[in-house]
Motif scaffolding. Structure first.
Motif, mmCIF file in Angstrom:
data_model
loop_
_atom_site.group_PDB
_atom_site.id
_atom_site.type_symbol
_atom_site.label_atom_id
_atom_site.label_comp_id
_atom_site.label_asym_id
_atom_site.label_seq_id
_atom_site.Cartn_x
_atom_site.Cartn_y
_atom_site.Cartn_z
ATOM 1 N N TRP A 1 16.978 10.625 -7.965
ATOM 2 C CA TRP A 1 15.698 11.361 -7.959
ATOM 3 C C TRP A 1 14.591 10.477 -8.538
ATOM 4 N N LYS A 2 14.899 9.855 -9.663
ATOM 5 C CA LYS A 2 13.881 9.083 -10.378
ATOM 6 C C LYS A 2 13.333 7.948 -9.531
ATOM 7 N N ASN A 3 14.211 7.248 -8.849
ATOM 8 C CA ASN A 3 13.793 6.041 -8.152
ATOM 9 C C ASN A 3 13.362 6.283 -6.714
ATOM 10 N N TRP A 4 13.976 7.246 -6.046
ATOM 11 C CA TRP A 4 13.632 7.469 -4.637
ATOM 12 C C TRP A 4 12.471 8.443 -4.490
ATOM 13 N N PHE A 5 12.465 9.507 -5.276
ATOM 14 C CA PHE A 5 11.451 10.547 -5.139
ATOM 15 C C PHE A 5 10.244 10.334 -6.044
ATOM 16 N N TYR A 6 10.393 9.530 -7.097
ATOM 17 C CA TYR A 6 9.301 9.366 -8.060
ATOM 18 C C TYR A 6 8.980 7.896 -8.333
ATOM 19 N N GLY A 7 9.129 7.073 -7.335
ATOM 20 C CA GLY A 7 8.806 5.673 -7.531
ATOM 21 C C GLY A 7 8.581 4.983 -6.198
ATOM 22 N N TYR B 1 41.280 -11.527 -4.684
ATOM 23 C CA TYR B 1 39.933 -12.022 -4.433
ATOM 24 C C TYR B 1 38.982 -11.433 -5.466
ATOM 25 N N ASP B 2 37.981 -12.206 -5.833
ATOM 26 C CA ASP B 2 36.854 -11.701 -6.618
ATOM 27 C C ASP B 2 35.643 -11.569 -5.701
ATOM 28 N N LEU B 3 35.099 -10.364 -5.636
ATOM 29 C CA LEU B 3 33.904 -10.090 -4.834
ATOM 30 C C LEU B 3 32.747 -9.860 -5.794
ATOM 31 N N THR B 4 31.679 -10.591 -5.632
ATOM 32 C CA THR B 4 30.513 -10.415 -6.500
ATOM 33 C C THR B 4 29.391 -9.750 -5.712
ATOM 34 N N PHE B 5 29.003 -8.553 -6.184
ATOM 35 C CA PHE B 5 27.912 -7.792 -5.577
ATOM 36 C C PHE B 5 26.688 -7.869 -6.477
ATOM 37 N N VAL B 6 25.500 -7.808 -5.874
ATOM 38 C CA VAL B 6 24.256 -7.840 -6.645
ATOM 39 C C VAL B 6 23.342 -6.693 -6.207
ATOM 40 N N ASN B 7 22.570 -6.229 -7.159
ATOM 41 C CA ASN B 7 21.519 -5.246 -6.886
ATOM 42 C C ASN B 7 20.188 -5.950 -7.118
ATOM 43 N N GLU B 8 19.546 -6.369 -6.043
ATOM 44 C CA GLU B 8 18.297 -7.118 -6.152
ATOM 45 C C GLU B 8 17.070 -6.244 -5.914
ATOM 46 N N GLY B 9 17.302 -4.946 -5.709
ATOM 47 C CA GLY B 9 16.193 -4.006 -5.580
ATOM 48 C C GLY B 9 16.038 -3.213 -6.859
ATOM 49 N N GLY B 10 15.134 -2.227 -6.848
ATOM 50 C CA GLY B 10 14.912 -1.433 -8.052
ATOM 51 C C GLY B 10 15.708 -0.151 -8.086
ATOM 52 N N ILE B 11 16.485 0.133 -7.027
ATOM 53 C CA ILE B 11 17.193 1.408 -6.928
ATOM 54 C C ILE B 11 18.691 1.165 -6.900
ATOM 55 N N PRO B 12 19.430 1.669 -7.892
ATOM 56 C CA PRO B 12 20.888 1.541 -7.843
ATOM 57 C C PRO B 12 21.474 2.432 -6.753
ATOM 58 N N ARG C 1 0.804 -1.224 0.000
ATOM 59 C CA ARG C 1 0.000 0.000 0.000
ATOM 60 C C ARG C 1 0.836 1.272 0.000
ATOM 61 N N ARG C 2 2.147 1.135 -0.084
ATOM 62 C CA ARG C 2 2.989 2.328 -0.074
ATOM 63 C C ARG C 2 2.751 3.153 -1.338
ATOM 64 N N GLU C 3 2.988 4.455 -1.223
ATOM 65 C CA GLU C 3 2.835 5.384 -2.344
ATOM 66 C C GLU C 3 4.151 6.129 -2.548
ATOM 67 N N GLY C 4 4.255 6.845 -3.672
ATOM 68 C CA GLY C 4 5.467 7.598 -3.979
ATOM 69 C C GLY C 4 5.494 8.942 -3.284
ATOM 70 N N ILE C 5 6.687 9.454 -3.074
ATOM 71 C CA ILE C 5 6.870 10.777 -2.472
ATOM 72 C C ILE C 5 6.123 11.845 -3.262
ATOM 73 N N ASP C 6 6.037 11.672 -4.569
ATOM 74 C CA ASP C 6 5.440 12.690 -5.427
ATOM 75 C C ASP C 6 3.910 12.723 -5.357
ATOM 76 N N THR C 7 3.285 11.842 -4.571
ATOM 77 C CA THR C 7 1.827 11.859 -4.431
ATOM 78 C C THR C 7 1.392 13.130 -3.719
ATOM 79 N N TYR C 8 0.410 13.841 -4.299
ATOM 80 C CA TYR C 8 -0.064 15.065 -3.659
ATOM 81 C C TYR C 8 -0.637 14.745 -2.277
ATOM 82 N N PRO C 9 -0.386 15.582 -1.278
ATOM 83 C CA PRO C 9 -0.832 15.270 0.087
ATOM 84 C C PRO C 9 -2.334 15.089 0.228
ATOM 85 N N ASP C 10 -3.129 15.835 -0.517
ATOM 86 C CA ASP C 10 -4.579 15.682 -0.413
ATOM 87 C C ASP C 10 -5.080 14.399 -1.059
#
Length: 645
Positions: free
Chosen positions: A541-547, A566-577, A463-472
C-alpha cells in the motif's frame, strides 16, 4: 535501574552491528504508514464499527422537460434523517448545475486551452419556493456558494434519528456541453437529453471529515448518501424516457404494442426491439398522440438517479439472469446514427453480459434495470444507467459499456468518495473490467491489463504523480494512469502475483459485501484485505498507492558452489519490494517456478538464495508471466543474453 559498565570491545561490536543493520535494513518499507488502529466508527479489521452511521436522504421529485426551450423545471421534497451522534444546525446540498456558469470555481480553474471537463457557462440553477422544516419549525433561510447550498434550520436537527424535510422548486436550461457527463445532442430525428447532476442533492455527513463539501470542479466525481428516489418525469408525448430504477406505470406510458414487447423482453435472453429502427417516427406506437406523458420511476438504496429522454430513440431490451434466480432487464436507447450490428445494436447484449458477469463473480446486481443510453458523452455512470458515446462501435463500445456498468459495483454499491479517491472506483472498476472482457464471448475483444510493461515509459516519467493525488489536482495527462490503470494493476498484482486468486477473491468479495451501500475509506479497504487475506501488505500500500517509486527486481548471478548446489543472487533495484517469482530452466529444458517471500527485502536490497537440485541450471527468469510492471527488462533473466521480451 542498575548501571552496568560494558567492556570497550563489546561496545565496539554492538556499534558495528547496529550501524550495519541501519545501513542494510529496509524495515521502514514494511512499517505501518497510516493510522490503522480503528475506532468505534471504523475498526482495525476493516469492518464498520459499532457506532458507524450514515444519514439517509429520501427524494420525491417531479420534473418537466421542455424540448422547445431545452429547460428543466421541477419540484423536490427531501426527507433527511440524521443518524449521526451530532445535532446538525444546517444541511449542505449540492447544486451541480451551477458548475455551468461563467464564474463557477470549475470554470475559473479550467485551463485556457480547455480540457475534457469544459462545459457551457451561461446556465446555472434557479431556486424558488424554498422551505426547510425540522422539529415543527420552518426555515426559509439558505445560502448558495458555487455548487453548494447551505440550508439553515430554525432548530438543530437532533442526533440519532432526527428528521428534516426540505422543499424547493428548481429550474435551469440544459447545457449542450455538460463536461462529458450530461447535456444534449442533436440527431436527425430530434434531440437526445442526457440528464445527470440535475436536481439539488444532499452532501454526505460522515465520521471522517463531517460535511463533505468539496466543490464540483470537473475531474472529481461524486459522493452521495444512499436513499430512495421517487421520480416523475413529464416529457413530450413522443419521447421515450429511460431512467435509473424501475418503471412504475408502463401501461400508462407505453402503447399496447410496445407494452407487449416490453413484457416479452423481460423474459427473453435475446434482444427484443421495443421501438425498431424503422419505427422511430411511427407515432402509433406512442401511448398518446399529443400533449405530455409522465414516466414514473423508483429506485431504492441508491446514491443517485439519472435519465435520458428523446423522440429519436431506437429502444431494445433483454432479460438479465442473476445468481439468486432473480431477473432484471437490460435496455438500450440510441439514435439511428448509432444503429448497426457493429455498433449499438449489440449494446443490450453487452449490457446483459457485463451485469451477469459481475453478479456471478463478485456481488449480485441490486437493481431491476440496467440502461445504456447513447449520447455525446465519452462514458459516464449512474446507478442502473450509463451514458456512452453514440459513435462507439465494436471493441470500443464493449469497453465503454462494460466499464460504465462495472461502476455499479464501484462506487454505486461500494460507496467510496469519488471526489477525493478516484482510484477506489475507477481503479477497482478497471480491474474487474479485465476479467469481464476475458469472459465475454470467450475473449471476443482484447484485454490488455496483463501487459503492464507497455506502460513502462509512464512509470519512468519525471512527471508521474501518486495514486493518492486528488483528481481535481492531478495533471490530466496523469489521471488515466493514477485513477485507472495503476490502481487496477495493483489489484491485478495482488490477485495474480502476491496473494493468489483464492485468498484475494475471498478478501475482495468480503470487502464488497461488508461495505455494500456504505462509505469505505482507503484504510478500510487496506485493513479489510489484510485481515481477510491474512497478509501484512503495508509495504505494498505504502509504495504502490502512496508513492511514485517503481518495481525493478533483478537476477544478478547464478553460481554453482558445489555439486547439486547453486547460489542465486537477486537484487531489488527499485523502490518497491516484491516477492520474487522465478522460473528455472534446466539442461533437459524442463522448467520449475519457485518463489521467495517479500520479507527477504526487509534485510537489504540484495539476497543470496541457495538452491539444491540434481539438474544443471541453464536459465533463470524473474516474473515469467510478466505480470509486474517492472521498469527494467534487462536484469530479469540470467544469463542476460538469453532474455527476450
Amino acid at each position: 535501574m542498575k548501571y552496568y559498565k560494558l567492556p570497550i570491545y563489546f561496545l565496539t561490536l554492538l556499534f558495528s552491528i547496529t550501524s550495519f543493520s541501519q545501513l542494510d535494513s529496509n524495515q521502514d518499507e514494511f512499517n505501518d504508514f497510516l493510522y490503522r488502529r480503528g475506532n468505534t466508527f471504523r475498526t482495525a479489521s476493516g469492518l464498520p464499527g459499532q457506532n458507524y452511521f450514515q444519514n439517509v436522504p429520501n427524494y420525491e421529485i417531479e420534473v418537466q422537460l421542455d424540448d422547445k426551450t431545452h429547460t428543466i423545471t421541477g419540484q423536490i421534497e427531501i426527507e433527511y434523517t440524521n443518524n449521526s451522534p451530532h445535532d446538525l444546525d444546517f444541511i449542505w446540498l449540492y447544486l451541480e448545475q451551477n458548475r455551468f456558469t461563467e464564474n463557477s470555481r470549475g470554470t475559473l480553474t479550467t485551463p485556457i486551452g480547455g480540457n475534457r471537463y469544459v462545459g457551457d457557462t451561461d446556465k446555472g440553477m434557479k431556486i424558488s419556493n424554498f422551505s426547510a422544516k425540522a422539529h415543527g419549525e420552518t426555515s426559509k433561510n439558505y445560502r448558495i456558494s458555487d455548487t453548494r447550498m447551505q440550508v439553515f434550520l430554525e432548530k438543530p436537527l437532533k442526533a440519532n434519528g432526527g428528521k428534516a424535510t426540505i422543499n424547493m422548486n428548481f429550474e435551469y436550461e440544459i447545457p449542450i456541453d455538460g463536461m462529458d457527463r450530461m447535456g444534449r445532442l442533436k440527431t436527425q430525428n430530434g434531440w437526445i437529453y442526457a440528464l445527470a447532476q440535475w436536481f439539488p442533492q444532499v452532501a454526505v455527513y460522515d465520521d471522517v471529515v463531517g460535511w463533505n463539501v468539496e466543490p464540483y470542479l470537473g475531474a472529481g466525481e461524486f459522493y452521495y448518501d444512499y436513499g430512495s428516489f421517487d421520480v416523475k418525469i413529464t416529457a413530450p408525448y413522443d419521447h421515450i424516457v429511460v431512467s435509473s430504477g424501475t418503471l412504475q406505470n408502463p401501461k400508462d406510458v407505453l402503447s399496447s404494442t410496445v407494452y407487449e414487447r416490453y413484457k416479452k423482453a423481460k423474459e427473453s435472453n435475446e434482444t427484443v426491439y421495443l421501438i425498431k429502427p424503422d419505427e422511430i417516427k411511427d407515432m402509433s406506437l406512442r401511448a398518446q398522440q399529443s400533449g405530455t406523458l409522465t414516466w414514473h420511476y423508483e429506485i431504492e438504496n441508491s446514491r443517485d438517479v439519472a435519465f435520458g429522454s428523446s423522440k429519436a430513440f431506437i429502444w431494445d431490451a433483454a432479460k438479465i439472469n442473476l445468481p439468486s434466480g432473480r431477473t432484471a432487464i437490460a435496455q438500450s436507447a440510441y439514435p439511428i446514427e448509432s444503429n448497426g450490428q457493429d455498433a449499438w445494436s449489440r449494446s443490450t447484449e453487452y449490457s446483459k453480459a457485463s451485469v451477469e458477469h459481475y453478479s456471478n463473480m463478485w456481488y449480485e446486481y441490486p437493481y431491476n434495470s440496467a440502461v445504456n443510453v447513447a449520447a455525446d458523452i465519452g462514458g459516464m455512470e449512474y446507478p442502473g444507467l450509463n451514458f456512452c458515446r453514440y459513435t462507439s462501435k465494436g471493441a470500443s463500445l464493449w469497453g465503454v459499456t462494460d466499464h460504465e456498468f462495472g461502476h455499479n459495483w464501484f462506487p454505486m454499491i461500494v460507496g467510496s468518495n469519488e471526489r477525493r479517491y478516484a482510484w477506489m472506483d475507477e481503479g477497482f472498476n478497471t480491474f474487474i473490467n479485465y476479467y469481464s472482457t476475458l469472459n465475454f464471448n470467450n475473449g471476443e475483444y482484447p484485454a490488455r491489463l496483463n501487459k503492464p510493461r507497455n506502460l513502462v515509459s509512464w512509470f519512468k516519467s519525471d512527471r508521474r504523480e501518486g495514486i493518492d493525488t486528488y483528481p481535481d489536482v492531478a495533471n490530466l495527462r496523469n489521471l488515466g494512469m493514477i485513477a485507472y490503470y495503476k490502481p487496477a494493476l495493483g489489484l491485478l498484482m495482488l490477485r495474480e502475483y502476491i496473494l493468489g486468486p483464492d485468498r484475494f477473491d475471498y478478501a475482495f468479495k468480503s470487502y464488497i459485501k461488508t461495505w455494500a451501500f456504505k462509505h469505505p475509506q482507503p484504510t478500510d479497504f487496506f485493513n479489510h484485505m489484510e485481515n481477510y487475506a491474512g497478509e501484512n501488505l503495508n509495504w505494498f500500500w505504502k509504495n504502490w498507492f502512496y508513492g511514485t517509486d517503481n518495481i525493478d527486481l533483478g537476477i544478478e548471478s547464478v553460481r554453482q558452489v558445489e555439486a547439486n548446489t547453486y547460489d542465486l543472487t537477486f537484487v531489488n533495484e527499485g523502490g518497491i519490494p516484491m516477492p520474487v517469482k522465478y522460473e528455472i530452466t534446466y539442461a533437459d529444458n524442463s522448467t520449475e517456478v519457485l518463489e521467495l517471500p517479500v520479507e527477504i527485502w526487509q534485510r537489504g536490497n540484495s539476497w543470496r538464495h541457495r538452491l539444491k537440485t540434481e539438474q544443471k541450471i541453464i536459465k533463470v527468469e524473474i516474473d515469467p508471466t510478466k505480470i509486474l510492471p517492472d521498469v527494467n527488462f534487462g536484469n530479469d533473466t540470467w544469463p542476460v543474453n538469453l532474455y527476450k521480451d
